[in-house]
Design an enzyme around this catalytic site. Structure first.
Site, PDB file in Angstrom:
ATOM      1  N   THR A 143      -0.953  60.906  11.888  1.00 11.39           N
ATOM      2  CA  THR A 143      -0.716  62.137  11.127  1.00 11.39           C
ATOM      3  C   THR A 143      -2.075  62.722  10.749  1.00 11.39           C
ATOM      4  OG1 THR A 143      -0.549  60.723   9.170  1.00 11.39           O
ATOM      5  CG2 THR A 143       1.499  61.460  10.130  1.00 11.39           C
TER       6      THR A 143
ATOM      7  N   SER B  97       3.757  55.609   8.801  1.00 11.42           N
ATOM      8  CA  SER B  97       2.613  56.529   8.761  1.00 11.42           C
ATOM      9  C   SER B  97       2.447  57.061   7.351  1.00 11.42           C
ATOM     10  CB  SER B  97       2.852  57.725   9.683  1.00 11.42           C
ATOM     11  OG  SER B  97       3.220  57.314  10.959  1.00 11.42           O
TER      12      SER B  97
ATOM     13  N   LEU C 216      -0.803  57.539  -1.055  1.00  6.37           N
ATOM     14  CA  LEU C 216      -1.915  58.483  -1.201  1.00  6.37           C
ATOM     15  C   LEU C 216      -2.758  58.129  -2.419  1.00  6.37           C
ATOM     16  CD1 LEU C 216      -0.355  62.015  -0.476  1.00  6.37           C
ATOM     17  CD2 LEU C 216      -1.461  60.437   1.096  1.00  6.37           C
TER      18      LEU C 216
ATOM     19  N   PHE D 100      -7.616  56.315  -5.281  1.00  2.00           N
ATOM     20  CA  PHE D 100      -8.292  55.514  -6.315  1.00  2.00           C
ATOM     21  C   PHE D 100      -9.387  54.625  -5.711  1.00  2.00           C
ATOM     22  CE2 PHE D 100      -6.371  55.468 -10.690  1.00  2.00           C
ATOM     23  CZ  PHE D 100      -5.650  56.643 -10.550  1.00  2.00           C
TER      24      PHE D 100
ATOM     25  N   CYS E 234      -8.110  56.761   6.877  1.00  4.40           N
ATOM     26  CA  CYS E 234      -7.197  57.026   5.761  1.00  4.40           C
ATOM     27  C   CYS E 234      -7.793  57.751   4.572  1.00  4.40           C
ATOM     28  CB  CYS E 234      -6.593  55.712   5.277  1.00  4.40           C
ATOM     29  SG  CYS E 234      -5.399  55.044   6.436  1.00  4.40           S
TER      30      CYS E 234
ATOM     31  N   LYS F 134      -8.530  61.629   4.789  1.00  7.59           N
ATOM     32  CA  LYS F 134      -7.286  62.322   5.139  1.00  7.59           C
ATOM     33  C   LYS F 134      -6.293  62.288   3.972  1.00  7.59           C
ATOM     34  CE  LYS F 134      -4.596  59.987   8.065  1.00  7.59           C
ATOM     35  NZ  LYS F 134      -3.260  59.662   7.568  1.00  7.59           N
TER      36      LYS F 134
HETATM   37  C1  UDX Z   1      -2.007  54.874  11.179  1.00 11.16           C
HETATM   38  C2  UDX Z   1      -0.911  55.579  10.383  1.00 11.16           C
HETATM   39  O1  UDX Z   1       0.227  55.681  11.109  1.00 11.16           O
HETATM   40  C3  UDX Z   1      -1.443  56.842   9.848  1.00 11.16           C
HETATM   41  O2  UDX Z   1      -0.524  57.551   9.141  1.00 11.16           O
HETATM   42  C4  UDX Z   1      -2.487  56.365   8.938  1.00 11.16           C
HETATM   43  O3  UDX Z   1      -2.805  57.295   7.995  1.00 11.16           O
HETATM   44  C5  UDX Z   1      -3.622  55.937   9.803  1.00 11.16           C
HETATM   45  O4  UDX Z   1      -3.216  54.823  10.452  1.00 11.16           O
HETATM   46  P1  UDX Z   1      -2.933  54.469  13.431  1.00 11.16           P
HETATM   47  O5  UDX Z   1      -2.041  53.359  13.830  1.00 11.16           O
HETATM   48  O6  UDX Z   1      -4.271  54.095  12.918  1.00 11.16           O
HETATM   49  O7  UDX Z   1      -2.201  55.356  12.367  1.00 11.16           O
HETATM   50  O8  UDX Z   1      -3.044  55.618  14.473  1.00 11.16           O
HETATM   51  P2  UDX Z   1      -3.248  55.550  16.006  1.00 11.16           P
HETATM   52  O9  UDX Z   1      -4.062  54.355  16.340  1.00 11.16           O
HETATM   53  O10 UDX Z   1      -3.687  56.918  16.391  1.00 11.16           O
HETATM   54  O11 UDX Z   1      -1.790  55.273  16.591  1.00 11.16           O
HETATM   55  C6  UDX Z   1      -0.754  56.178  16.660  1.00 11.16           C
HETATM   56  C7  UDX Z   1      -0.059  56.037  18.008  1.00 11.16           C
HETATM   57  O12 UDX Z   1       1.134  56.822  18.030  1.00 11.16           O
HETATM   58  C8  UDX Z   1      -0.897  56.504  19.198  1.00 11.16           C
HETATM   59  O13 UDX Z   1      -1.055  55.437  20.107  1.00 11.16           O
HETATM   60  C9  UDX Z   1      -0.071  57.644  19.827  1.00 11.16           C
HETATM   61  O14 UDX Z   1      -0.134  57.682  21.241  1.00 11.16           O
HETATM   62  C10 UDX Z   1       1.328  57.321  19.341  1.00 11.16           C
HETATM   63  N1  UDX Z   1       2.217  58.473  19.312  1.00 11.16           N
HETATM   64  C11 UDX Z   1       1.885  59.587  18.654  1.00 11.16           C
HETATM   65  C12 UDX Z   1       3.442  58.405  19.992  1.00 11.16           C
HETATM   66  O15 UDX Z   1       3.768  57.415  20.622  1.00 11.16           O
HETATM   67  N2  UDX Z   1       4.297  59.482  19.912  1.00 11.16           N
HETATM   68  C13 UDX Z   1       3.980  60.626  19.257  1.00 11.16           C
HETATM   69  O16 UDX Z   1       4.771  61.574  19.233  1.00 11.16           O
HETATM   70  C14 UDX Z   1       2.729  60.674  18.601  1.00 11.16           C
HETATM   71  C1  UDX Z   2      -7.990  51.585   3.642  1.00 12.24           C
HETATM   72  C2  UDX Z   2      -7.272  50.873   2.473  1.00 12.24           C
HETATM   73  O1  UDX Z   2      -8.105  49.855   1.935  1.00 12.24           O
HETATM   74  C3  UDX Z   2      -5.967  50.308   2.939  1.00 12.24           C
HETATM   75  O2  UDX Z   2      -5.280  49.711   1.859  1.00 12.24           O
HETATM   76  C4  UDX Z   2      -5.165  51.451   3.508  1.00 12.24           C
HETATM   77  O3  UDX Z   2      -3.921  51.024   3.951  1.00 12.24           O
HETATM   78  C5  UDX Z   2      -5.905  52.104   4.648  1.00 12.24           C
HETATM   79  O4  UDX Z   2      -7.150  52.575   4.188  1.00 12.24           O
HETATM   80  P1  UDX Z   2      -9.444  50.848   5.730  1.00 12.24           P
HETATM   81  O5  UDX Z   2      -9.646  52.307   5.958  1.00 12.24           O
HETATM   82  O6  UDX Z   2      -9.054  49.999   6.884  1.00 12.24           O
HETATM   83  O7  UDX Z   2      -8.341  50.627   4.609  1.00 12.24           O
HETATM   84  O8  UDX Z   2     -10.811  50.240   5.150  1.00 12.24           O
HETATM   85  P2  UDX Z   2     -11.438  49.847   3.735  1.00 12.24           P
HETATM   86  O9  UDX Z   2     -11.784  48.417   3.766  1.00 12.24           O
HETATM   87  O10 UDX Z   2     -10.647  50.334   2.600  1.00 12.24           O
HETATM   88  O11 UDX Z   2     -12.839  50.628   3.797  1.00 12.24           O
HETATM   89  C6  UDX Z   2     -12.915  52.054   3.866  1.00 12.24           C
HETATM   90  C7  UDX Z   2     -14.365  52.504   3.886  1.00 12.24           C
HETATM   91  O12 UDX Z   2     -14.972  52.289   2.620  1.00 12.24           O
HETATM   92  C8  UDX Z   2     -15.238  51.768   4.894  1.00 12.24           C
HETATM   93  O13 UDX Z   2     -16.088  52.688   5.540  1.00 12.24           O
HETATM   94  C9  UDX Z   2     -16.008  50.797   4.046  1.00 12.24           C
HETATM   95  O14 UDX Z   2     -17.206  50.420   4.623  1.00 12.24           O
HETATM   96  C10 UDX Z   2     -16.200  51.619   2.780  1.00 12.24           C
HETATM   97  N1  UDX Z   2     -16.447  50.804   1.560  1.00 12.24           N
HETATM   98  C11 UDX Z   2     -15.502  49.926   1.116  1.00 12.24           C
HETATM   99  C12 UDX Z   2     -17.611  50.964   0.830  1.00 12.24           C
HETATM  100  O15 UDX Z   2     -18.465  51.771   1.210  1.00 12.24           O
HETATM  101  N2  UDX Z   2     -17.802  50.236  -0.310  1.00 12.24           N
HETATM  102  C13 UDX Z   2     -16.874  49.348  -0.776  1.00 12.24           C
HETATM  103  O16 UDX Z   2     -17.103  48.734  -1.824  1.00 12.24           O
HETATM  104  C14 UDX Z   2     -15.680  49.179  -0.036  1.00 12.24           C
END
Ligand code: UDX
Ligand code: UDX
Length: 454
Positions: free
Chosen positions: A87, A126, A218, A223, A273, A276
C-alpha cells in the site's frame, strides 16, 4: 482449514511460513501476481532475506506451505484470506505524497467478490488507513449479494520488524485482531484467535473493534518513529554543545517511564513503514479537520529528512567543502542490518546528495545487489559513471578520501581498519552514521572520526 495469503512480500511470506510451521494441520497457500517472486519462494534463494526464515520454509514447503501464482484458485479454496499486498504512498492526484494508494487492496477485494463461492473471512494484514475495512466490505457486499454470501472482514496488523521477523513472529509482544462487534464478527475473530493461539499465549492476543485495530498500527509506528526523530534532533544539539548523544540516551533511557529502546541516534530511519504510516496519519488528521495534529506528526518525518541531509552535508563540509571527484566509500545500503530491504533507506538520500556534489561514490552492502542499488538511486535505465558498487568494504575504501557507514551491519564493526587506512589518501576520514565503530581504535590508527551526536 485452508488459509490463503495474497501478497508474497516481506510481510506475507514470513508470516505465512510461521503459521504453516506452527499449525501443520492447516494448508497455507501464498499467492502473488509476480511470477518471478513466486518462483524465488519455490527456489533455494528466497526473495526475502530474514535470519532463520530459510530453515522454516524448507521444513514446511510442499508439506502445508505452498507458493503459487494461481490467485483465483487459492481464494476459492480458502476459509481465511490474508491480504498482504503493498500500500504505497500515492504519487498522483488527491492526497499525493501522503495518502495510501489503495488500488491493490481494491482490486484484491473485487477478485475475492468475483471468485468466492463460500463465505470467507478476509484479514487485512497490509497497513492501511483507518476505515479501509469499510471499503472492502462495501465492495464485497455490493458484489456478493447476488449469490447470497456474507463475508467477514478483520484487521490484523503486522508488528514484525524486518531483520528480526522470525523472532518477532515466534514471540510477539501482542497479536492485535479487530473485527465487527456482531455475532458473526465475534465468530470470525474467534477463528483467527484460534490460529494464533497455537503458539501465542492467549493473554497476548488482543481483540478490538475494527477501527481501533487499524489505527493502532499507524499509531505504534508513529510513536516509534517519533522517538528516533526526537533523539536525532538532540544529536544535533549534542554536536553543538559537546554533549554525547549516546550518553544522553543511556541516561534518559534508565528512567523506566522512558525506557532504553528506540533511542539510538542515527543517520535517519528508513523502511517501508515509518514514513508511509506517519504520512497516512497526517492525511487522516487533515481529512478530519485537525491541522494542528497533522503538522505535529508531519514534523517527525521532516526531522528525519533533515537528519539524512545533515549527514551528507557534514561529509562535504568536513572534506574541505568539496567532494568533487573525490572517492567516497558508502558502507551499507539496506535501511538497517540483517535485511536486504532498501525502501526509504537513509543511504538513498546520502548517496544522491554526494552524487549531486560530484563525488565518486562506491557503495558496498553485504545483502543488496549492485543492480538494485543502481536502480534505487538513479531510477530505471539511468546511468551515472560516478556511482559504483563494490563487492567488499576493502574494495570500496581502496583509494577513498572518506568512508561513510550508513547501515549498522555487524561485519563493519570488525573490519581490518589499519588495512583500510593504508589504502586511503590522507587525511583519511570516517563518518559513522550509526555510532557502531570502535572510535578510539580508529583515532589511534590515524583516522579523523565523525559520528552522530558527538
Ligand atoms: C507490507 C505490508 O503489506 C504493507 O502494508 C506494509 O506497510 C509494508 O509491508 P510488504 O510485504 O513489505 O508489505 O510489501 P511487498 O514486499 O511489496 O509485497 C507485496 C506483494 O503483493 C508483492 O509481491 C506484489 O507483487 C503483491 N501484490 C500486489 C499482488 O500479488 N497483487 C496485487 O494486486 C498487488
Ligand atoms: C517497523 C516497526 O518496528 C514494526 O513494528 C512495524 O511492523 C514495521 O515497521 P521495520 O521498518 O522493519 O519495523 O524496522 P525498525 O526496526 O522499526 O527500524 C526502522 C528504522 O529506524 C531503521 O532504519 C532503523 O535503523 C531505524 N532506527 C531504529 C534508528 O535509527 N534508531 C533506533 O533506535 C531504532
Amino acid at each position: 482449514m485452508k488459509i490463503c495469503c495474497i501478497g508474497a512480500g516481506y510481510v506475507g511470506g514470513p508470516t505465512m511460513a510461521m503459521i504453516a510451521l506452527k499449525a501443520p494441520d492447516i494448508t497455507v497457500t501464498v499467492v502473488d501476481m509476480n511470477a518471478v517472486r513466486i518462483a524465488a519462494w519455490n527456489s533455494s534463494v528466497l526473495p526475502v532475506y530474514e535470519p532463520g526464515l530459510d530453515e522454516i520454509v524448507r521444513q514446511c514447503r510442499g508439506r502445508n506451505l505452498f507458493f503459487s501464482t494461481n490467485v483465483r484458485e487459492a481464494i476459492k479454496e480458502a476459509d481465511l484470506i490474508f491480504v498482504a499486498v503493498n500500500t504505497p504512498t500515492k504519487t498522483y492526484g488527491v492526497g499525493a505524497g501522503r495518502a495510501a494508494d489503495l488500488r491493490f487492496i481494491e482490486s484484491v477485494a473485487r477478485t475475492i467478490a468475483d471468485v468466492a463461492e463460500s463465505p470467507k473471512i478476509i484479514v487485512e494484514k497490509s497497513t492501511i488507513p483507518v476505515k479501509t475495512a469499510e471499503t472492502i466490505k462495501d465492495i464485497l457486499a455490493a458484489n456478493g449479494m447476488g449469490n447470497g454470501l456474507s463475508h467477514q472482514v478483520l484487521s490484523n496488523p503486522e508488528f514484525l520488524a524486518e531483520g528480526t521477523a522470525v523472532a518477532d513472529l515466534l514471540a510477539p509482544d501482542r497479536v492485535l485482531i479487530g473485527g465487527e462487534r456482531t455475532p458473526e464478527g465475534e465468530e470470525a475473530m474467534r477463528t483467527l484467535v484460534d490460529v494464533y493461539a497455537r503458539w501465542v499465549p492467549r493473554d497476548r492476543i488482543i481483540t478490538t473493534n475494527l477501527w481501533s485495530s487499524e489505527l493502532s498500527k499507524l499509531v505504534a509506528n508513529a510513536f516509534l518513529a517519533q522517538r528516533i526523530s526526537s533523539i536525532n534532533s538532540i544529536s544535533a544539539l549534542c554536536e553543538a554543545t559537546g554533549a554525547d548523544v549516546d550518553e544522553v540516551a543511556t541516561a534518559i533511557g534508565k528512567d523506566s517511564r522512558i525506557g532504553p529502546k528506540f533511542l539510538k541516534a542515527s543517520v535517519g530511519f528508513g523502511g517501508s513503514c515509518f514514513q508511509k504510516d506517519i504520512l497516512n496519519l497526517v492525511y487522516l488528521c487533515e481529512h478530519f479537520g485537525l491541522p494542528e495534529v497533522a503538522s505535529y506528526w508531519e514534523h517527525v518525518v521532516k526531522m528525519n529528512d533533515w537528519q539524512k541531509r545533515r549527514f551528507a552535508a557534514k561529509i562535504v563540509r568536513t572534506l574541505f567543502n568539496t567532494v568533487a571527484d573525490k572517492k567516497i566509500a558508502v558502507l551499507g545500503f539496506a535501511f538497517k542490518k540483517d535485511t536486504n530491504d532498501t525502501r526509504e533507506s537513509a543511504a538513498i538520500t546520502v548517496v544522491r546528495e554526494l552524487l549531486a556534489e560530484q563525488a565518486r561514490v562506491v557503495v558496498y552492502d553485504p545483502k543488496v545487489s549492485a543492480e538494485e542499488i543502481r536502480l534505487v538511486v538513479l531510477g530505471l535505465g539511468v546511468e551515472n559513471p560516478r556511482l559504483q558498487v563494490a563487492t567488499s568494504a576493502y574494495e570500496a575504501a581502496d583509494g577513498a578520501h572518506a568512508i561513510a557507514v550508513v547501515t549498522e551491519w555487524d561485519e563493519f564493526k570488525s573490519l581490518d581498519f589499519a588495512k583500510l587506512y593504508g589504502t586511503m589518501p590522507k587525511p583519511a576520514f570516517i563518518f559513522d552514521g550509526r555510532n557502531v565503530l570502535p572510535h578510539s581504535l580508529l583515532k589511534e590508527i590515524g583516522f579523523r572520526v565523525y559520528s552522530i551526536g558527538r
